[in-house]
Design an enzyme around this catalytic site. Structure first.
Site, PDB file in Angstrom:
ATOM      1  N   GLN A   1       0.823  -1.204   0.000  1.00 33.53           N
ATOM      2  CA  GLN A   1       0.000   0.000   0.000  1.00 33.53           C
ATOM      3  C   GLN A   1       0.861   1.260   0.000  1.00 33.53           C
ATOM      4  O   GLN A   1       0.640   2.180  -0.780  1.00 33.53           O
ATOM      5  CB  GLN A   1      -0.921   0.009   1.207  1.00 33.53           C
ATOM      6  CG  GLN A   1      -1.687   1.302   1.362  1.00 33.53           C
ATOM      7  CD  GLN A   1      -2.823   1.172   2.355  1.00 33.53           C
ATOM      8  OE1 GLN A   1      -3.943   0.895   2.013  1.00 33.53           O
ATOM      9  NE2 GLN A   1      -2.500   1.365   3.615  1.00 33.53           N
ATOM     10  N   GLU A   2       1.873   1.270   0.857  1.00 32.41           N
ATOM     11  CA  GLU A   2       2.726   2.458   0.907  1.00 32.41           C
ATOM     12  C   GLU A   2       3.519   2.605  -0.382  1.00 32.41           C
ATOM     13  O   GLU A   2       3.759   3.713  -0.850  1.00 32.41           O
ATOM     14  CB  GLU A   2       3.662   2.409   2.115  1.00 32.41           C
ATOM     15  CG  GLU A   2       2.950   2.428   3.455  1.00 32.41           C
ATOM     16  CD  GLU A   2       1.778   3.382   3.505  1.00 32.41           C
ATOM     17  OE1 GLU A   2       1.945   4.563   3.146  1.00 32.41           O
ATOM     18  OE2 GLU A   2       0.667   2.951   3.894  1.00 32.41           O
ATOM     19  N   LEU A   3       3.917   1.481  -0.949  1.00 32.59           N
ATOM     20  CA  LEU A   3       4.660   1.550  -2.209  1.00 32.59           C
ATOM     21  C   LEU A   3       3.752   2.093  -3.320  1.00 32.59           C
ATOM     22  O   LEU A   3       4.193   2.874  -4.164  1.00 32.59           O
ATOM     23  CB  LEU A   3       5.223   0.186  -2.570  1.00 32.59           C
ATOM     24  CG  LEU A   3       6.332  -0.322  -1.626  1.00 32.59           C
ATOM     25  CD1 LEU A   3       6.708  -1.750  -1.964  1.00 32.59           C
ATOM     26  CD2 LEU A   3       7.558   0.572  -1.684  1.00 32.59           C
TER      27      LEU A   3
END
Ligand SMILES: *[C@@H]1O[C@H](CO)[C@@H](O)[C@H](O)[C@H]1NC(C)=O
Ligand SMILES: *[C@@H]1O[C@H](CO)[C@@H](O)[C@H](O)[C@H]1NC(C)=O
Ligand SMILES: *[C@@H]1O[C@H](CO)[C@@H](O)[C@H](O)[C@H]1NC(C)=O
Ligand SMILES: *[C@@H]1O[C@H](CO)[C@@H](O)[C@H](O)[C@H]1NC(C)=O
Ligand SMILES: *[C@@H]1O[C@H](CO)[C@@H](O)[C@H](O)[C@H]1NC(C)=O
Ligand SMILES: *[C@@H]1O[C@H](CO)[C@@H](O)[C@H](O)[C@H]1NC(C)=O
Length: 931
Positions: free
Chosen positions: A350-352
């Site tokens: 998700q952060e990527l």
């Protein structure tokens, strides 16, 4: 609080479901930022050169920022964002390029000259800092604004520039670290800047640190220089970043250890560094993170058709990290330790995903953040599904889809909760992206998004840019005709707080089918105003039994906001059809009874598996929910459960557990309930016995879920072996010497014991709550109290609890406990009926007790009156209302609403109970289970 309890079935409250954190917080922040103080666009930044000197052990930092700016309009002032806690004490404005006019007139460049600052000013109640200059400058003028400042390092939050510490296990000394988290608009707390996402410019970042520490930032280190006058300190200077928003700036200074890494990986065409950092004694838990990141980035690069944009990425696990979401600085991601060490990969993915969407291409303003979020969610799911080859990603998208079906079909979607609204709206938009992927085709969908990314990278975008790119690609690939746009399709879904349902009615003689759309309403009454105004663009994907092909997801036709359409050439009368397979569009489908029955019969045959499991689940889920809403006969809906006798896939069973819970609670005050419980036992016992009691090593996640859910529901329905097992486990607790020191019984056993066990067992539980030691975890006590109130089948147990807590006012129970008890009692007919009788009998005493505690009084009246579902209940509540009409006080409005609800529920019961009972009678008879 009450609303939340009522929305959640008792079982869901008691089951420990792995909650899936979403970025709804982000959206709420974004939502409130839509009206954030905007800067005038007179002067805009070109580059930043930032120096930060944090002193973690002392709790403050100092810094200097030199911003290269250009005049867009003639003005004599520069307006910046700066938080009121930030102390700014030196400003120099140097002009180094003349304005456009002067530039043209002279060929020699101007020597840098200082423009005197007349005064500075903070705008009251706004985080704005205005620099007034001695003279006005014209369009095209370039200056450097040089500001020196200092501020406090926060230690009670993980926002802005903050510090925290941990104890090094080897040296037993305290170790400090500092880190930044600027999303959504906290850069202004740390340095004066143009703190709006749209100002994307390059940054050069310099960080001062003690020699023993390591500094990290968005880009790789360029040089390290000694600091003048401080022999143990150095300045680290990092390479210039690509253009980025202020919220992407990231800095960490720590003594963390990092995993080994390979700078390049020729084979996989990787040319950037991945490093994972944590305190030294935690780093071993992160051994596999690099690998996850590598895989995830590969998938994302393939999806976006564009390489990871920075030369490196650092992921850090921070001790005591307090923010609800990770900090996604560009190239420098900060997580909670538990999030980074977890088995699942989606936190990281998700952060990527946000490294591209949000950071590389950035929403222009907060009003566009919603769509960014929804697309990032879709991309995260896409990545996670691709990575976790053996496991379904939290049943994506079914779990989320079912919950938005429930939410949007309520009379008042989301209640008053902004958090629920933001999350369900975002989930819905995510599903619109999924629908577009299927209906436009994955190739077109991806190419469209890739074009969008190529176009908007290092820049900003509006929501429409995404829809336009998809429309363009779809036209290019000939999947949408000229009269259609993705913008129009998407708008019809995302601008409404509702979802459609379609009604498919076949004419078996003419071989035609008529398809009608309307608003999907489940919770009754269905008296939502302006229903005829709601119309959607709906893809009709039609599967026919004689040519079954689930791989083609191209719509046969789109309903173009038409109420009704007719299709010809449908198969003959002995072949079923399925519309909207795989939940391609987020909407339920109703059929005529004949088509439903053909489906039910087919599902009972071996051929069942020709229909993919998500579609089997959909047919079942749609059928019982439509029946629940009053749009389909329960006899037809219950026929759709018959195939479960042979079904062993968790995903197909999943809707049944909600069915048992919702229907069960709806009918539990009537005699039909016993028969229903027998039906549940007949349905689940063979499944449970086949799965076996004990988990096996090679069980997949689905099997584990199926075993635990079937057990929970069997126990609830009074399955003997389960109750005996629970009682045996509970007995161990009753026999130990100091039962208040700890609870040896696993949570799963507690409710069955309180429900089906003896008074003695229940009383033992009550004593444990009363004598609960203050030093033990309070959530264990809360769980006990919830089950003591919510589980029992007998009125005496509940009366005893009410007597103790309300009449005797036992000092071991707080107001919150009482509140919790009321909420739990709404979960079963036994609970709320007992509460009602208790209220009626002890009316005067309770009124005195709750004088001055109006919230408790209102909560009591709500719990005791609103959830009845039958004529008998209606009579009871009406009678009380007549008798005490003038005495309800603040709860008067509650009871009027209650009577209206009960009338509606009574109508439901009158319509459906006879049908359900007849079906159950036949079923039980056919299975030799009468009695
Ligand atoms: C300021 O920015 C402009 C535009 O990017 C650039 O041409 C100029 O060289 C910069 N000036 C300095 C002193 O960095
Ligand atoms: C945070 O800082 C304040 C003042 O600098 C200090 O009094 C407090 O103890 C610190 N709290 C923690 C948790 O370190
Ligand atoms: C680095 O690459 C080499 C060769 O590809 C490999 O043998 C080694 O295990 C890698 N090390 C790490 C820490 O990934
Ligand atoms: C890393 O992966 C290996 C193989 O999948 C596994 O055995 C090991 O437990 C994992 N390590 C951690 C710290 O999760
Ligand atoms: C996207 O659509 C294709 C069919 O066009 C489908 O095979 C694929 O699973 C879909 N992807 C996702 C993530 O739903
Ligand atoms: C579905 O359509 C049929 C035929 O138009 C109609 O008789 C029926 O009432 C509709 N059902 C619902 C739930 O709207």
């Amino acid at each position: 609080m009450l609303a939340v309890f009522k929305a959640l079935p008792l079982l869901i409250l008691l089951l420990s479901v792995e909650a899936r954190h979403r970025r709804s917080i982000d959206l709420i922040a974004a939502h409130s930022l839509i009206s954030d103080s905007r800067l005038p666009r007179e002067v805009t930044p070109n580059t930043y050169n930032l120096h930060l000197e944090p002193h973690p052990s002392e709790g403050h930092f100092s810094g200097r920022v030199r911003i290269n700016v250009t005049w867009q309009e003639p003005t004599d002032k520069i307006t910046l964002h700066a938080h009121e806690d930030l102390e700014i004490f030196k400003i120099i404005v140097t002009q180094f390029a003349a304005d456009d006019e002067t530039e043209k007139a002279s060929s020699t460049p101007l020597p840098p000259t200082e423009i005197r600052v007349l005064k500075t000013e903070r705008v009251p109640k706004k985080p704005l800092y205005v620099i007034h200059l001695e003279k006005s400058a014209n369009r095209g003028t370039q200056c450097e604004v040089d500001l020196t400042f200092k501020g406090r390092l926060y230690n009670d939050t993980s926002e802005g520039l903050f510090r925290s510490s941990y104890i090094d296990p080897e040296t037993k000394t305290l170790k400090w670290f500092v880190a930044t988290h600027f999303r959504p608009n906290l850069a202004r707390r740390v340095f004066p800047c143009f703190d709006e996402p749209a100002y994307k410019v390059p940054f050069v970042i310099n960080v001062a640190r003690h020699k023993s520490m390591v500094a990290l930032s968005n880009m790789p280190l360029e040089t390290t220089e000694k600091m003048e006058g401080k022999p143990d300190w150095v300045w680290d200077r990092f390479q210039q970043t690509p253009p980025m928003s202020t919220f992407s700036v990231g800095v960490v200074v720590s003594e963390f250890a990092n995993t080994d890494y390979n700078t390049t990986d020729e084979e996989n065409n990787f040319n950037f560094e991945i490093r994972v950092w944590a305190r030294p004694d935690f780093i071993s838990a992160l051994a596999n993170v690099t690998d996850t990141v590598r895989k995830s980035i590969k998938i994302l690069e393939e999806f976006w058709g564009c390489a990871y944009p920075l030369p490196k990425i650092d992921l850090l696990a921070l001790p005591n990290y307090q923010a609800t979401r990770p900090a996604d600085n560009w190239g420098l991601l900060l997580f909670k330790e538990s999030e980074l060490s977890g088995r699942r990969s989606w936190h990281v993915s998700q952060e990527l995903a946000y490294q591209w969407l949000g950071t590389l291409a950035t929403p222009f303003w907060w009003s566009d953040a919603h769509i960014n979020n929804a697309l990032a969610r879709y991309v995260t799911a896409y990545t996670t599904v691709k990575m976790e080859t053996n496991e379904s990603f939290n049943n994506w998208p079914m779990t989320m889809l079912y919950s938005i079906y429930y939410e949007f079909s309520k009379r008042y979607p989301h209640g008053k909760s902004t958090a629920i609204k933001q999350d369900s709206t975002s989930a819905k938009t995510e599903l619109v992206f999924r629908m577009l992927n299927y209906t436009l085709g994955e190739r077109t969908f991806k190419h469209g998004l890739q074009k969008f990314m190529t176009d908007r990278q290092y820049k900003t975008f509006f929501g429409d840019d995404i829809w336009n790119a998809l429309t363009e690609q779809a036209k290019f690939d000939n999947v949408l005709d000229d009269s259609m746009t993705v913008n129009a399709i998407a708008a019809s879904w995302i601008t409404k707080d509702r979802l459609p349902v379609i009604n498919v009615t076949r004419d078996y003689k003419k071989k035609t089918v008529s398809i009608a759309q309307r608003v999907y309403l489940r919770e009754r009454p269905h008296d939502v105003p302006d229903q005829e105004k709601f119309v959607w663009w709906i893809p009709i994907i039609l599967i026919r039994q004689d040519k079954m092909n689930f791989t083609n997801s191209t719509p046969t036709i789109w309903m173009r906001k038409e109420r009704e359409i007719t299709l010809t050439n449908v198969p003959s009368s002995d072949n079923f059809i399925i519309v909207n397979p795989e939940e391609i569009g987020p909407f339920p489908v109703n059929y005529d009874v004949k088509n439903w029955n053909m489906l039910a019969q087919y599902l009972c045959t071996e051929n069942r598996i020709k229909i993919p499991v998500n579609t089997r689940a959909k047919l079942l889920h749609d059928a019982w929910n439509l029946a629940y809403a009053g749009d389909l006969s329960f006899a037809t809906a219950l026929n759709m459960t018959l195939f479960l006798k042979h079904e062993r896939e968790y995903l197909a069973w999943d809707p049944v557990f909600t069915l048992i819970d919702h229907i069960g609670r709806h009918i539990d005050s009537s005699a039909v309930h016993k028969k229903f419980q027998t039906y549940v036992r007949l349905l689940l016992t063979p499944l449970y016995e086949e799965l076996g009691d004990e988990p096996k090593d090679d069980d997949c996640e689905g099997k584990i879920h199926l075993r635990s859910s079937s057990k929970v529901f069997l126990c609830q329905a009074g399955y003997k072996p389960c109750i005996e097992e629970a009682q045996a486990a509970f007995k161990k607790w009753m026999e130990i010497e100091n039962p208040d020191e700890g609870n040896p019984v696993s949570n799963q056993y507690i409710c069955p014991v309180f429900k089906w066990g003896t008074n003695e067992e229940w009383e033992f539980g009550l004593q444990r709550v009363i004598k609960f030691p203050p030093n033990r975890k309070q959530n264990e006590r809360t769980y006990l109290l919830k089950t003591l109130a919510g589980c029992p089948n007998e009125a005496e147990k509940i009366e005893r609890l009410l007597n103790i807590t309300i009449l005797e006012q036992n000092g071991n129970f707080t107001d919150n406990d009482v509140y919790l008890i009321f909420s739990m009692l709404t979960g079963s007919a036994n609970g709320y009926t007992t509460l009602f009788n208790f209220l009626k009998k002890n009316w005067d005493t309770i009124k005195v007790r709750f004088e001055g505690k109006l919230h408790l009084w209102n909560s009591l009246i709500t719990s005791a009156t609103t959830v009845f579902k039958t004529q008998e209940g209606l009579d009871m509540v009406s009678e009380l209302y007549v008798q005490r009409q003038s005495e309800f006080g603040t709860a008067d409005f509650v009871i009027e609403k209650a009577l209206k609800n009960i009338k509606e529920e009574t109508k439901w019961s009158n319509d459906n109970l006879p049908v359900i009972e007849k079906w159950l009678d036949e079923y039980l008879q056919a299975n030799n289970a009468t009695k």
